[in-house]
Design a protein around this motif. Structure first.
Motif, PDB file in Angstrom:
ATOM      1  N   ASN A  13      78.409  79.686   7.244  1.00 43.48           N
ATOM      2  CA  ASN A  13      77.439  78.671   7.646  1.00 43.48           C
ATOM      3  C   ASN A  13      76.200  79.380   8.185  1.00 43.48           C
ATOM      4  N   LYS A  14      75.104  78.780   7.904  1.00 38.62           N
ATOM      5  CA  LYS A  14      73.838  79.363   8.314  1.00 38.62           C
ATOM      6  C   LYS A  14      73.533  79.076   9.777  1.00 38.62           C
ATOM      7  N   SER A  15      74.060  77.994  10.308  1.00 37.71           N
ATOM      8  CA  SER A  15      73.789  77.656  11.698  1.00 37.71           C
ATOM      9  C   SER A  15      74.843  78.296  12.582  1.00 37.71           C
ATOM     10  N   MET A  16      74.534  78.387  13.855  1.00 42.42           N
ATOM     11  CA  MET A  16      75.471  78.935  14.825  1.00 42.42           C
ATOM     12  C   MET A  16      76.502  77.888  15.229  1.00 42.42           C
ATOM     13  N   LYS A  17      76.275  76.648  14.875  1.00 39.03           N
ATOM     14  CA  LYS A  17      77.195  75.584  15.242  1.00 39.03           C
ATOM     15  C   LYS A  17      78.443  75.631  14.376  1.00 39.03           C
ATOM     16  N   LYS A  18      79.560  75.218  14.980  1.00 38.74           N
ATOM     17  CA  LYS A  18      80.794  75.099  14.215  1.00 38.74           C
ATOM     18  C   LYS A  18      80.701  73.852  13.347  1.00 38.74           C
ATOM     19  N   GLN A  19      81.339  73.926  12.195  1.00 39.51           N
ATOM     20  CA  GLN A  19      81.262  72.860  11.198  1.00 39.51           C
ATOM     21  C   GLN A  19      82.535  72.020  11.200  1.00 39.51           C
ATOM     22  N   LEU A  20      82.396  70.740  11.522  1.00 39.94           N
ATOM     23  CA  LEU A  20      83.501  69.791  11.429  1.00 39.94           C
ATOM     24  C   LEU A  20      83.216  68.862  10.259  1.00 39.94           C
ATOM     25  N   LEU A  21      84.112  68.855   9.305  1.00 41.75           N
ATOM     26  CA  LEU A  21      83.977  68.026   8.118  1.00 41.75           C
ATOM     27  C   LEU A  21      84.975  66.881   8.195  1.00 41.75           C
ATOM     28  N   ILE A  22      84.483  65.667   8.006  1.00 40.86           N
ATOM     29  CA  ILE A  22      85.340  64.492   7.931  1.00 40.86           C
ATOM     30  C   ILE A  22      85.335  64.037   6.479  1.00 40.86           C
ATOM     31  N   ILE A  23      86.525  64.001   5.884  1.00 41.19           N
ATOM     32  CA  ILE A  23      86.680  63.554   4.500  1.00 41.19           C
ATOM     33  C   ILE A  23      87.573  62.323   4.549  1.00 41.19           C
ATOM     34  N   ALA A  24      87.007  61.171   4.223  1.00 38.48           N
ATOM     35  CA  ALA A  24      87.783  59.938   4.357  1.00 38.48           C
ATOM     36  C   ALA A  24      87.455  58.944   3.254  1.00 38.48           C
ATOM     37  N   THR A  25      88.495  58.259   2.800  1.00 39.50           N
ATOM     38  CA  THR A  25      88.325  57.214   1.806  1.00 39.50           C
ATOM     39  C   THR A  25      87.693  55.984   2.459  1.00 39.50           C
ATOM     40  N   ASP A  26      87.047  55.175   1.649  1.00 39.63           N
ATOM     41  CA  ASP A  26      86.355  53.991   2.180  1.00 39.63           C
ATOM     42  C   ASP A  26      86.403  52.803   1.219  1.00 39.63           C
ATOM     43  N   PRO A  27      87.594  52.426   0.731  1.00 35.85           N
ATOM     44  CA  PRO A  27      87.651  51.355  -0.261  1.00 35.85           C
ATOM     45  C   PRO A  27      87.464  49.949   0.287  1.00 35.85           C
ATOM     46  N   SER A  28      87.448  49.783   1.589  1.00 37.46           N
ATOM     47  CA  SER A  28      87.322  48.444   2.157  1.00 37.46           C
ATOM     48  C   SER A  28      86.431  48.486   3.396  1.00 37.46           C
ATOM     49  N   ALA A  29      86.045  47.307   3.845  1.00 37.32           N
ATOM     50  CA  ALA A  29      85.246  47.229   5.069  1.00 37.32           C
ATOM     51  C   ALA A  29      86.006  47.839   6.252  1.00 37.32           C
ATOM     52  N   ASN A  30      87.305  47.633   6.317  1.00 40.51           N
ATOM     53  CA  ASN A  30      88.081  48.178   7.428  1.00 40.51           C
ATOM     54  C   ASN A  30      88.176  49.705   7.382  1.00 40.51           C
ATOM     55  N   THR A  31      88.368  50.274   6.202  1.00 37.32           N
ATOM     56  CA  THR A  31      88.426  51.732   6.126  1.00 37.32           C
ATOM     57  C   THR A  31      87.048  52.335   6.366  1.00 37.32           C
ATOM     58  N   GLN A  32      85.991  51.614   6.033  1.00 37.76           N
ATOM     59  CA  GLN A  32      84.639  52.071   6.380  1.00 37.76           C
ATOM     60  C   GLN A  32      84.462  52.084   7.889  1.00 37.76           C
ATOM     61  N   ARG A  33      85.042  51.111   8.576  1.00 39.39           N
ATOM     62  CA  ARG A  33      85.001  51.085  10.040  1.00 39.39           C
ATOM     63  C   ARG A  33      85.731  52.289  10.623  1.00 39.39           C
ATOM     64  N   LEU A  34      86.839  52.674  10.024  1.00 31.17           N
ATOM     65  CA  LEU A  34      87.583  53.842  10.501  1.00 31.17           C
ATOM     66  C   LEU A  34      86.780  55.123  10.313  1.00 31.17           C
ATOM     67  N   ARG A  35      86.155  55.265   9.153  1.00 31.62           N
ATOM     68  CA  ARG A  35      85.291  56.439   8.900  1.00 31.62           C
ATOM     69  C   ARG A  35      84.171  56.518   9.931  1.00 31.62           C
ATOM     70  N   GLN A  36      83.547  55.373  10.184  1.00 26.24           N
ATOM     71  CA  GLN A  36      82.445  55.343  11.139  1.00 26.24           C
ATOM     72  C   GLN A  36      82.935  55.661  12.549  1.00 26.24           C
ATOM     73  N   ALA A  37      84.118  55.178  12.899  1.00 22.34           N
ATOM     74  CA  ALA A  37      84.694  55.478  14.212  1.00 22.34           C
ATOM     75  C   ALA A  37      84.912  56.980  14.372  1.00 22.34           C
ATOM     76  N   ALA A  38      85.412  57.622  13.324  1.00 21.21           N
ATOM     77  CA  ALA A  38      85.620  59.073  13.370  1.00 21.21           C
ATOM     78  C   ALA A  38      84.297  59.810  13.537  1.00 21.21           C
ATOM     79  N   LEU A  39      83.305  59.413  12.756  1.00 20.04           N
ATOM     80  CA  LEU A  39      82.000  60.061  12.837  1.00 20.04           C
ATOM     81  C   LEU A  39      81.363  59.870  14.205  1.00 20.04           C
ATOM     82  N   THR A  40      81.387  58.662  14.711  1.00 17.21           N
ATOM     83  CA  THR A  40      80.783  58.375  16.012  1.00 17.21           C
ATOM     84  C   THR A  40      81.417  59.226  17.108  1.00 17.21           C
TER      85      THR A  40
END
Length: 169
Positions: A13-40
């Protein structure tokens, strides 16, 4: 060069920050809410040593994981197994990661209509094959939708982010 068409090296990585990657499926409004909760939760400004990226399995390429210091996976359970798009990611990139991502810290949440056992077992087998470290207990969100699922995913993501930010992972 692997199936994903790259030959990157892990940890470049080019930045000094550590990289956290979130990989999540989003087939429904509820799973999109879960992805957003993780990101937030993971992108909270209190984790100033982290850079957080959110992608779907389809958007994710081998180099994304090779550059990550930790990965949070989120998948649905479909017919007793992980989402096809999640399996596709591993089918495309497994050999690009094999031997280059040993010790990668990972966590997993499963949105399961039934018990999530088949999905958990399959992903734990893949993680073991790649020599990845599951650093948080697998979170299975089973049964009918419950608004508390978002809180549980936030807690998981925050715990992973805190450990990475503190240098534990």
């Amino acid at each position: 060069i692997g199936l994903c068409g790259v030959m990157p090296q892990r940890g470049l990585n080019k930045s000094m920050k550590k990289q956290l990657l979130i990989i999540a499926t989003d087939p429904s409004a509820n799973t999109q809410r879960l992805r957003q909760a993780a990101l937030t939760a993971a992108a909270d400004p209190m984790f100033d040593a982290l850079e957080v990226t959110l992608k779907t399995p389809l958007e994710t390429q081998a180099q994304d994981v090779l550059a990550a210091d930790a990965v949070l996976f989120g998948t649905t359970e479909n017919i007793g197994y992980m989402a096809g798009i999640t399996k596709d990611l591993f089918d495309r990139c497994y050999f690009d990661w094999e031997g280059k991502t040993d010790g990668l810290s990972v966590a997993l949440y499963i949105r399961a209509g039934s018990d999530g056992t088949g999905t958990r077992r399959a992903l734990e087998a893949i993680f073991t094959g790649l020599n990845w470290r599951v650093v948080q207990p697998v979170l299975t969100l089973q049964g009918d939708w419950d608004d508390g699922f978002e809180d549980a995913v936030q807690e998981l993501a925050q715990s992973l982010a805190a450990g990475l930010d503190a240098g534990i992972y």
